[in-house]
Design an enzyme around this catalytic site. Sequence first.
Site, PDB file in Angstrom:
ATOM      1  N   PHE A  56       0.868  -1.183   0.000  1.00 38.18           N
ATOM      2  CA  PHE A  56       0.000   0.000   0.000  1.00 38.18           C
ATOM      3  C   PHE A  56       0.900   1.226   0.000  1.00 38.18           C
ATOM      4  CE2 PHE A  56      -2.407   3.169   2.552  1.00 38.18           C
ATOM      5  CZ  PHE A  56      -3.593   3.226   1.846  1.00 38.18           C
ATOM      6  N   GLY A  60      15.732  -7.488  33.816  1.00 38.34           N
ATOM      7  CA  GLY A  60      16.977  -6.907  34.318  1.00 38.34           C
ATOM      8  C   GLY A  60      17.995  -6.783  33.195  1.00 38.34           C
ATOM      9  N   GLU A  84       0.747   4.047  10.224  1.00 40.53           N
ATOM     10  CA  GLU A  84      -0.716   4.026  10.145  1.00 40.53           C
ATOM     11  C   GLU A  84      -1.328   5.067  11.091  1.00 40.53           C
ATOM     12  OE1 GLU A  84      -2.260   0.041   9.966  1.00 40.53           O
ATOM     13  OE2 GLU A  84      -0.615  -0.571   8.672  1.00 40.53           O
ATOM     14  N   ILE A 126       7.551   1.995   2.271  1.00 42.31           N
ATOM     15  CA  ILE A 126       6.447   1.112   1.868  1.00 42.31           C
ATOM     16  C   ILE A 126       6.745  -0.347   2.273  1.00 42.31           C
ATOM     17  CG2 ILE A 126       4.971   0.377  -0.061  1.00 42.31           C
ATOM     18  CD1 ILE A 126       4.868   3.452   0.755  1.00 42.31           C
ATOM     19  N   THR A 127       5.934  -0.832   3.205  1.00 44.50           N
ATOM     20  CA  THR A 127       6.119  -2.187   3.740  1.00 44.50           C
ATOM     21  C   THR A 127       5.928  -3.230   2.641  1.00 44.50           C
ATOM     22  OG1 THR A 127       5.344  -1.480   5.911  1.00 44.50           O
ATOM     23  CG2 THR A 127       5.250  -3.846   5.470  1.00 44.50           C
TER      24      THR A 127
HETATM   25  C1  LIG Z   1       8.895   0.842   8.788  1.00 37.70           C
HETATM   26  C2  LIG Z   1       7.776   1.683   8.234  1.00 37.70           C
HETATM   27  C3  LIG Z   1       6.800   1.079   7.462  1.00 37.70           C
HETATM   28  C4  LIG Z   1       5.790   1.861   6.875  1.00 37.70           C
HETATM   29  N1  LIG Z   1       4.887   1.268   6.016  1.00 37.70           N
HETATM   30  C5  LIG Z   1       4.078   2.071   5.247  1.00 37.70           C
HETATM   31  C6  LIG Z   1       3.315   1.515   4.162  1.00 37.70           C
HETATM   32  O1  LIG Z   1       3.285   0.306   3.939  1.00 37.70           O
HETATM   33  N2  LIG Z   1       2.603   2.362   3.378  1.00 37.70           N
HETATM   34  C7  LIG Z   1       2.587   3.712   3.574  1.00 37.70           C
HETATM   35  O2  LIG Z   1       1.939   4.422   2.811  1.00 37.70           O
HETATM   36  N3  LIG Z   1       3.296   4.267   4.611  1.00 37.70           N
HETATM   37  C8  LIG Z   1       4.043   3.477   5.432  1.00 37.70           C
HETATM   38  N4  LIG Z   1       4.801   4.030   6.449  1.00 37.70           N
HETATM   39  C9  LIG Z   1       4.765   5.480   6.637  1.00 37.70           C
HETATM   40  C10 LIG Z   1       4.136   5.917   7.958  1.00 37.70           C
HETATM   41  O3  LIG Z   1       2.751   5.737   7.909  1.00 37.70           O
HETATM   42  C11 LIG Z   1       4.571   7.388   8.192  1.00 37.70           C
HETATM   43  O4  LIG Z   1       5.942   7.340   8.548  1.00 37.70           O
HETATM   44  C12 LIG Z   1       3.753   8.060   9.246  1.00 37.70           C
HETATM   45  O5  LIG Z   1       2.462   8.326   8.748  1.00 37.70           O
HETATM   46  C13 LIG Z   1       4.363   9.399   9.721  1.00 37.70           C
HETATM   47  O6  LIG Z   1       4.737  10.202   8.651  1.00 37.70           O
HETATM   48  P1  LIG Z   1       6.205  10.825   8.639  1.00 37.70           P
HETATM   49  O7  LIG Z   1       7.175   9.727   8.868  1.00 37.70           O
HETATM   50  O8  LIG Z   1       6.363  11.650   7.427  1.00 37.70           O
HETATM   51  O9  LIG Z   1       6.268  11.767   9.948  1.00 37.70           O
HETATM   52  P2  LIG Z   1       5.767  13.279  10.070  1.00 37.70           P
HETATM   53  O10 LIG Z   1       4.392  13.425   9.538  1.00 37.70           O
HETATM   54  O11 LIG Z   1       6.814  14.176   9.521  1.00 37.70           O
HETATM   55  O12 LIG Z   1       5.730  13.436  11.649  1.00 37.70           O
HETATM   56  C14 LIG Z   1       6.870  13.702  12.460  1.00 37.70           C
HETATM   57  C15 LIG Z   1       6.383  14.004  13.886  1.00 37.70           C
HETATM   58  O13 LIG Z   1       5.523  15.164  13.869  1.00 37.70           O
HETATM   59  C16 LIG Z   1       4.266  14.846  14.414  1.00 37.70           C
HETATM   60  N5  LIG Z   1       3.212  15.555  13.718  1.00 37.70           N
HETATM   61  C17 LIG Z   1       2.992  15.636  12.363  1.00 37.70           C
HETATM   62  N6  LIG Z   1       1.920  16.394  12.109  1.00 37.70           N
HETATM   63  C18 LIG Z   1       1.421  16.784  13.309  1.00 37.70           C
HETATM   64  C19 LIG Z   1       0.309  17.575  13.722  1.00 37.70           C
HETATM   65  N7  LIG Z   1      -0.555  18.107  12.842  1.00 37.70           N
HETATM   66  N8  LIG Z   1       0.119  17.782  15.060  1.00 37.70           N
HETATM   67  C20 LIG Z   1       0.965  17.231  15.957  1.00 37.70           C
HETATM   68  N9  LIG Z   1       2.033  16.466  15.638  1.00 37.70           N
HETATM   69  C21 LIG Z   1       2.249  16.256  14.327  1.00 37.70           C
HETATM   70  C22 LIG Z   1       4.119  13.330  14.232  1.00 37.70           C
HETATM   71  O14 LIG Z   1       3.216  12.779  15.161  1.00 37.70           O
HETATM   72  C23 LIG Z   1       5.557  12.861  14.481  1.00 37.70           C
HETATM   73  O15 LIG Z   1       5.782  12.786  15.851  1.00 37.70           O
HETATM   74  C24 LIG Z   1       5.752   3.255   7.118  1.00 37.70           C
HETATM   75  C25 LIG Z   1       6.717   3.842   7.947  1.00 37.70           C
HETATM   76  C26 LIG Z   1       7.730   3.077   8.486  1.00 37.70           C
HETATM   77  C27 LIG Z   1       8.775   3.759   9.324  1.00 37.70           C
END
Ligand SMILES: Cc1cc2nc3c(=O)[nH]c(=O)nc-3n(C[C@H](O)[C@H](O)[C@H](O)COP(=O)(O)OP(=O)(O)OC[C@H]3O[C@@H](n4cnc5c(N)ncnc54)[C@H](O)[C@@H]3O)c2cc1C
Length: 385
Positions: free
Chosen positions: A122, A340, A364, A156-157
Site C-alpha cells: 500500500f 533486568g 498508520e 512502503i512495507t
Molecule cells: C517501517 C515503516 C513502514 C511503513 N509502512 C508504510 C506503508 O506500507 N505504506 C505507507 O503508505 N506508509 C508506510 N509508512 C509510513 C508511515 O505511515 C509514516 O511514517 C507516518 O504516517 C508518519 O509520517 P512521517 O514519517 O512523514 O512523519 P511526520 O508526519 O513528519 O511526523 C513527524 C512528527 O511530527 C508529528 N506531527 C505531524 N503532524 C502533526 C500535527 N498536525 N500535530 C501534531 N504532531 C504532528 C508526528 O506525530 C511525528 O511525531 C511506514 C513507515 C515506516 C517507518
Amino acid sequence: MIRDPESFTSFLDSLRRFVRERLVPREAEVARLDCVPDDVVDAMAAQGMFGYSIPEQYGGIGMTTEELVLAAMELSQCSVAFRARVGTNTGIGSEALVADGTPEQKARYLPLLARGELTGSFALTEPEAGSDATALQTTAVRDGDHYVLNGTKCFITNAPIAGLFTVMARTDPDKPGASGISAFIVPRDTPGLSTGKPYEKMGQEGSPVSEVHFDNCRVPASSIIGGKEGQGFRTAMKVLNKQRIHLAALCTGPAIRMLDDAVRFVTERKQFGQPLAEFQLVQAMVADCQTEIHAARALILDTARKRDEGQDVTMEASICKYFASEMCGRVADRCVQLFGGYGYIADYGIERFYRDVRLFRLYEGTSQIHQLNIAKRTFAQRAGH
Ligand SMILES: Cc1cc2nc3c(=O)[nH]c(=O)nc-3n(C[C@H](O)[C@H](O)[C@H](O)COP(=O)(O)OP(=O)(O)OC[C@H]3O[C@@H](n4cnc5c(N)ncnc54)[C@H](O)[C@@H]3O)c2cc1C
C-alpha cells in the site's frame, strides 16, 4: 461477530499451535537472515494466512472484523516479521480492492493475494507527505486510455517483495488535498515502476520496507480502483479505518507474548534467595502489563463487534490504534525491566520485541495524529448534541 463459534475456536487453537511450534522456533533465524524463509511462507500460505480478510468468493477466509482481530492477536504472538509477511495481504495491501475494487479487479487479483501468490503493498506515504497524506505529489496524468504515473513513495512495507501495489496519486492537479487523489492498482512488472534498496531499520528484521519509484509508469485507465477518479483518498481512509482496529490487535499479541516471557523469567530467576516473582514491585509491573493488555483486548473486541454491526467506528478505531500501540510500548519497556540486565541482551529475545514494537506508534497514523482525530471527533459529537 463470530460466524461459527465452535469451528472458530478450533481454528484459533490450531493457529496458536502453529505459532508456538512452527514460528516461534524460527524467530532468531528470521532476524539473522533478515527475511522469512520460503518454507515458512509456504506453510503460512497453506494455513490460509494470506487470505484472512479476503472474501470467500475470491478464495479467502472472509473473516468478520471480530474474527480477524482474534486471529491477529494469536498470530502476532511471535516476531513481528511473520505477521508482517502476510499482513499487507490481510490488510492494507488488499483492502482497497476488497472495499472499492470493480468486480473485474477483484476477480483478477484477490484470489492471487488470498493464496499468497502475490504480495500486496500500500503506497501512500511520500517524502513530503507523511502525516499529511493529502499533500502527496505523485501524479497520474491521463493519456488516451492510459494514465502515466510519476513520483516517489517512501517507507512502503513489503515493497521489495511485492507483486502488486495500491498507489495513491494525484489525477487532478487543480484540486489540492484529498479530492484530486485517485487509487491505482499497479503490478510490479509495469515498466517505469522500481523499488529502492530495503532500509536498514531499528527493528522488524525480516520485514522489508523500501521506496517505490514511478518514472513515466503507464497503466491502463482500468487500473483506477473502483473505476472513478477522485475517490482515492476516500478509499485510503476506508482501508485505514478497518486497519486501525486490526493493527491494534497486532499490537496486543506481542504484548501478550512479552508478558508471557517475562512471567516465565521472573518465576525462574532468583535474587535475595527467592524468585523475582515474589517481590511486590515486580508483581506491580506484571499487574500493570496484564491490566493494560486486558483493557486493549476489551476495547478492540468491542469496536470490532460494533463495526460488524455496521456502526460508524471511525473514532473508536483511532482510540484502539492509539491505546494499543502505546500500551504495547509500555509493556515492552516494563518487560525489559523485568528481565533486568538480560533484557538488554539479544539472546533473550525481549530486546528484539522492544525494538520491533516501537514502530507501532509511528505508522498508520502517529499517536499524535490519532490524538488529534479523537479530540476532533469528541468536539464534533458535543457540538452535535
Ligand atoms: C517501517 C515503516 C513502514 C511503513 N509502512 C508504510 C506503508 O506500507 N505504506 C505507507 O503508505 N506508509 C508506510 N509508512 C509510513 C508511515 O505511515 C509514516 O511514517 C507516518 O504516517 C508518519 O509520517 P512521517 O514519517 O512523514 O512523519 P511526520 O508526519 O513528519 O511526523 C513527524 C512528527 O511530527 C508529528 N506531527 C505531524 N503532524 C502533526 C500535527 N498536525 N500535530 C501534531 N504532531 C504532528 C508526528 O506525530 C511525528 O511525531 C511506514 C513507515 C515506516 C517507518
